[in-house]
Design a protein around this motif. Sequence first.
Motif, PDB file in Angstrom:
ATOM      1  N   HIS A  15      64.484  77.187  59.414  1.00 36.51           N
ATOM      2  CA  HIS A  15      64.659  75.742  59.641  1.00 36.51           C
ATOM      3  C   HIS A  15      63.339  75.072  60.047  1.00 36.51           C
ATOM      4  O   HIS A  15      62.289  75.614  59.809  1.00 36.51           O
ATOM      5  N   GLU A  62      67.929  75.657  67.075  1.00 38.22           N
ATOM      6  CA  GLU A  62      67.602  76.950  66.461  1.00 38.22           C
ATOM      7  C   GLU A  62      66.159  76.975  65.958  1.00 38.22           C
ATOM      8  O   GLU A  62      65.446  77.961  66.126  1.00 38.22           O
ATOM      9  N   ASP A 122      71.842  81.713  64.500  1.00 39.02           N
ATOM     10  CA  ASP A 122      72.823  80.744  64.050  1.00 39.02           C
ATOM     11  C   ASP A 122      74.017  80.610  64.972  1.00 39.02           C
ATOM     12  O   ASP A 122      74.163  81.321  65.951  1.00 39.02           O
ATOM     13  N   LYS A 150      76.239  78.185  55.678  1.00 37.91           N
ATOM     14  CA  LYS A 150      75.405  77.492  56.647  1.00 37.91           C
ATOM     15  C   LYS A 150      73.976  77.374  56.137  1.00 37.91           C
ATOM     16  O   LYS A 150      73.361  76.316  56.169  1.00 37.91           O
ATOM     17  N   GLU A 151      73.427  78.478  55.609  1.00 31.75           N
ATOM     18  CA  GLU A 151      72.047  78.437  55.142  1.00 31.75           C
ATOM     19  C   GLU A 151      71.924  77.581  53.882  1.00 31.75           C
ATOM     20  O   GLU A 151      70.938  76.914  53.676  1.00 31.75           O
ATOM     21  N   HIS A 203      66.507  83.890  62.257  1.00 27.36           N
ATOM     22  CA  HIS A 203      67.518  82.858  62.515  1.00 27.36           C
ATOM     23  C   HIS A 203      68.255  83.146  63.815  1.00 27.36           C
ATOM     24  O   HIS A 203      68.240  84.270  64.312  1.00 27.36           O
TER      25      HIS A 203
END
Length: 453
Positions: A175, A190, A246, A277-278, A244
């Motif tokens: 992100h 995140e 998450d 989600k990704e 990540h």
Amino acid sequence: MKVTRTMKQRLSARVYALMAGFLVLCTAFAGNAATIENVRVYPSPENTRVVFDLSAAARFSYFTLYDGGPLRVVLDLHDVENSIELSNVETESLLLRLIRPSAPPADNVTRVVFEVTDKTEAKVFSLEPKERYGHRIVVDLPGRSLIPEVQPARVIRTAETTEFRPVVVAIDAGHGGQDPGSIGPAGTFEKLVTLAVAQRLAAKINADPTMQAVLTRTGDYSLSLSQRARAIRQARADFFISIHADAFTSPQPRGASVWVLSRRRSDTELGRALENKERLSEELYELEPSLDRNNNDPNLARALLDMRRDDSMNDGSLAAELILSELGKVTNLHRRQPQGASFAVLSNIGTPSVLVEIGFISNPQKERLLRNANHQEKLATALYRGVRQHFIRHPIPGTLLANQSFQRHIVRSGESLSVLADRYSTTVDAIMEVNELTSTVLRVGQELQIPIT
Ligand SMILES: [Zn+2]
């Protein structure tokens, strides 16, 4: 820093929105004009992005003024009302000096001027509402906008490194910029946790003469998948690790997990949730849809990709197991085996790749831990050791780790790990990893294997 500024902007946007509502009532304004609710600025090394959050879809036009006077990009938003003090929008971009309003060519137009320090080929596009964002108009101003943070210096030992090269590890902090990733119950982003752990991991790798780290991003800005893939290709990385932290819909899942690319979609509920989600995050990058699909020969690229993918998937799984076993020493694991999922971020490159979930930010306890510098350091150490072991057990010919030899050392009084690391040109972590030490305390007479490169 940037977080507080964004929050401040959001807050003031809300105040302005209230004021705008009041004005609308007062003037009994009858049109369906959209209003500007917020303006966000995201400088990255090669681009400045300005995002206008609007209350409704709007038309736009734009042009540049590059002859005489300050260099300007002019954006006209049609049927848009503005009550935001544009000159107060902070910009840390080297390219974008100032955003300001200007006299509009017609009553129903809001004119916005971007004063730039260099001629730029501006691109403007609009985006539909998606998840936390509503209607947006995105202005991209390509050009040097941010000096990338300097990566940790490499120690190069010329005498030894003439024949063999270090293993190159590309580290991807998940992100960034306008895509915060998941947000913890206490408001932790995140994107900031992943960057902190990525930078700690890079520092560890770069302190080790047998390895070299390349970060896909070094600050808080967003990257498209193809930019991430390009960074990995340019670095000629031997390994790719995407970090990540998450969230899951329920706060229960706690542990870390490691994912490798698989051709099939995941068969677990959690795996599917993460895949989605990704994928959603990718759409949130606010990439112009057509811009990133310029591939000269997609069929050739796909064929090459398929040929390499089986090997790289295999290598990814081998490394994933070692990383998991190291992570298990510093945090609890959600799953003891590497998981397979079809992550877009892993599927575009032929490099052995893993995606590591360092914990679920949606769990309040884990969120606190993920912000903690000590815990971040432990996670980075575990990742470093896992990757290093992988390249010792499955060496790439021509790399320093493939030619690693060891020297026996008996600890004498007054010697510490850092003294030994200095003397043998290695690192404390490398000695600990080779000897499977869990503490830095040494005792006189203890036998150690010291990695020599
Ligand atoms: Zn993520």
